[in-house]
Design an enzyme around this catalytic site. Structure first.
Site, short mmCIF file in Angstrom:
data_model
loop_
_atom_site.label_atom_id
_atom_site.label_comp_id
_atom_site.label_asym_id
_atom_site.label_seq_id
_atom_site.Cartn_x
_atom_site.Cartn_y
_atom_site.Cartn_z
CG HIS A 138 -0.27 0.35 2.51
ND1 HIS A 138 -0.09 1.66 2.93
CD2 HIS A 138 0.29 -0.43 3.46
CE1 HIS A 138 0.54 1.65 4.08
NE2 HIS A 138 0.80 0.41 4.43
CB CYS A 139 1.37 4.23 -1.49
SG CYS A 139 0.35 4.09 -2.96
CG PHE A 140 -2.00 9.06 1.16
CD1 PHE A 140 -1.99 9.14 2.55
CD2 PHE A 140 -2.87 9.88 0.46
CE1 PHE A 140 -2.83 10.02 3.22
CE2 PHE A 140 -3.71 10.76 1.13
CZ PHE A 140 -3.69 10.83 2.51
N GLY A 142 -2.89 4.05 -3.01
CA GLY A 142 -2.84 2.77 -3.71
C GLY A 142 -2.84 2.92 -5.22
CB SER A 146 1.15 0.42 -3.49
OG SER A 146 0.09 1.15 -4.10
#
Length: 200
Positions: A138-140, A142, A146
């Site tokens: 994940h990231c902030f 997606g 990511s």
């Protein structure tokens, strides 16, 4: 056969590939298949983009009960930190849930060197899958960090080209890495193609 079809892609070509692939927007939320339950009701946005690999956003990363419910065993945070558009989790955040964690301090800027994390991340994901685990990358939101790390995994560990990997992911989630990350994936594509040709 056109030799250009198997030639390593450029960043621009990868951007064009992403633009041409339609994502599946009607997929049910993992863990709620067959139920009328929207992502907004649960506060989670994640999608299985490859068997046992999920790409998600901040909401997915923070909802430990949900992650446990769907069987996530490993979390790879590609946006670790406390700056804007980062996610401030760490290994301790997941420890009591038995979830293994890897955090990368990356900002979603074209100038960011995401390539330096390709090998470490691919090994983390590969080890999880070898042991029957499920990984949330994940990231902030997606979408970019990511997706880039997940694409690199498919290239390094599953032998896909950058185009093949991005198509695999984009068909399952509406991702779009920034132009700098696409260039770094194109560079990886070129490196892996040379390695394959030397082995042939």
């Amino acid at each position: 056969m056109n030799p250009q079809e198997n030639a390593p892609a450029t960043g621009r070509q990868l951007s064009d590939v992403l633009s041409s692939v339609r994502s599946s927007y009607s997929k049910p939320l993992p863990g709620y298949e067959g139920q009328i339950m929207s992502r907004y009701q649960v506060g989670v946005c994640m999608d299985e983009v490859y068997p046992s690999i999920y790409i998600g956003d901040l909401g997915a990363a923070k909802n430990r009960d949900y992650l446990k419910h769907v069987g996530i065993t490993h979390v790879l945070n590609t946006a670790q930190g406390d700056k804007m558009a980062t996610v401030n989790t760490n290994a301790d955040f997941y420890k009591s849930y038995g979830i293994k964690y890897l955090g990368l301090e990356l900002l979603d800027f074209p100038s960011a060197n995401i390539a330096k994390y390709f090998e470490e991340s691919a090994n983390f994901i590969d080890e999880a899958l070898k042991n029957g685990g499920k990984v949330l990358v994940h990231c902030f939101m997606g979408i970019s960090r990511s997706a880039t790390i997940s694409t690199a995994f498919l290239m390094i560990k599953r032998g896909m080209t950058a185009k093949e990997a991005l198509i695999q992911i984009k068909q399952n989630r509406n991702v779009f890495p920034n132009e700098g990350f696409l260039r770094q994936l194109a560079d990886l594509d070129n490196t892996l193609a040379k390695q394959r040709s030397h082995k042939a």
